[in-house]
Design an enzyme around this catalytic site. Structure first.
Site, PDB file in Angstrom:
ATOM      1  N   PRO A 131      -9.662  -1.575   0.819  1.00  0.00           N
ATOM      2  CA  PRO A 131     -10.492  -2.612   1.546  1.00  0.00           C
ATOM      3  C   PRO A 131      -9.957  -3.926   1.468  1.00  0.00           C
ATOM      4  CG  PRO A 131     -11.836  -1.777  -0.275  1.00  0.00           C
ATOM      5  CD  PRO A 131     -10.559  -0.939  -0.282  1.00  0.00           C
ATOM      6  N   GLU A 132      -8.950  -4.020   0.822  1.00  0.00           N
ATOM      7  CA  GLU A 132      -8.165  -5.259   0.600  1.00  0.00           C
ATOM      8  C   GLU A 132      -8.357  -6.476   1.574  1.00  0.00           C
ATOM      9  OE1 GLU A 132      -5.875  -2.511  -2.364  1.00  0.00           O
ATOM     10  OE2 GLU A 132      -6.936  -2.519  -0.503  1.00  0.00           O
ATOM     11  N   LEU A 133      -8.224  -6.108   2.963  1.00  0.00           N
ATOM     12  CA  LEU A 133      -8.282  -7.298   3.929  1.00  0.00           C
ATOM     13  C   LEU A 133      -9.667  -7.438   3.889  1.00  0.00           C
ATOM     14  CD1 LEU A 133      -5.849  -5.747   6.665  1.00  0.00           C
ATOM     15  CD2 LEU A 133      -5.444  -7.458   4.813  1.00  0.00           C
ATOM     16  N   GLY A 136     -10.160  -9.981   1.274  1.00  0.00           N
ATOM     17  CA  GLY A 136      -9.389 -11.300   2.053  1.00  0.00           C
ATOM     18  C   GLY A 136      -8.073 -11.508   1.001  1.00  0.00           C
TER      19      GLY A 136
END
Length: 254
Positions: A131-133, A136
């Site tokens: 879930p990095e994006l 952010g």
């Protein structure tokens, strides 16, 4: 006495490295460097194969975001290169690497799992994904290349862009793991696979692994020189840290 961040055990030529850094084995500089040392020691020893697993119901919750925002740019400048080196060390380890995902494997935890030659996950409520994006932060080149190697093309973009985390059966369907097993049999099965891989002729295995993975590792290093400064700048920027704080406030209790 302080508990070690990584617990090592050796049996029948198989080394098991168990992440044991707090409740969630969040990846901070100390754990990243400790895992890199443990891997190097295993490679230099008579060990024939390595199993990496976690503790309790969590494999690893990924990068310690609290530590990241508290440490600022100076910490990021040390942490990011150490993280990338450790992941490539795992990915290119000349000995067989079996990863036994015992529970949640989020972000960096998922990447550690993806670096394995064989990846098992315990059935149950544990979730895995990148879930990095959503947080952010951009993906370092080493992360992209490990995922590009490990995931089928039809799953790669979807999992990266949506940040979805999935349970074990769906993870297998997407190619994130190779096998789902009952939690109580996870380590037994991981050691069984490790013994099978360790029984292969070592020189032939090492050459096959280099042939399979050299392109990804070389590309990661090339793209590090191309994109690394931009990635580091974004990870260290005040705007990114504001976004991380907002994400933590919504999703995590320290």
């Amino acid at each position: 006495m302080l508990r070690p961040m990584i617990e090592r055990s050796d049996r029948d030529g198989i080394t098991t490295l168990r992440l044991a850094h707090g409740k969630a084995s969040a990846l901070d500089l100390e754990l990243v460097e400790g895992l890199a040392r443990a891997v190097a020691e295993a490679v230099a020893s008579e060990t024939r194969a390595v199993v990496v697993t976690g503790s309790g119901s969590i494999f690893s919750a990924g990068v310690d975001l609290f530590r990241l925002v508290e440490g600022g740019a100076d910490y990021t400048d040390r942490f990011l290169p150490a993280l990338s080196r450790m992941l490539l060390d795992l990915f290119t380890m000349p000995k067989p690497l079996v990863v036994a995902v015992n529970g949640h494997a989020i972000a960096g935890g998922c990447i550690i799992a993806a670096s394995g030659d064989y990846r098992l996950m315990a059935s149950g409520n544990g979730r895995i994904g990148v879930p990095e994006l959503l947080v952010g932060v951009p993906f370092p080149p080493a992360v992209i290349e490990v995922l590009r190697f490990a995931l089928p093309p039809q799953s790669l973009q979807m999992l990266l862009y949506t940040g979805r985390t999935v349970v074990a059966d769906e993870a297998k369907a997407h190619g994130l793991v190779d096998e789902v097993v009952d939690a109580e049999r996870l380590i037994e099965r991981a050691e069984e696979i490790a013994r099978q891989m360790a029984a292969l002729p070592a020189a032939a295995f090492q050459l096959a692994k280099r042939q399979l993975r050299d392109k990804a590792a070389t590309r990661a290093k090339r793209y590090e020189s191309k994109f690394g400064d931009e990635v580091k700048e974004l990870w260290a920027s005040p705007e990114t840290h504001d976004g991380i704080r907002a994400y933590l406030a919504k999703t995590v209790k320290k």
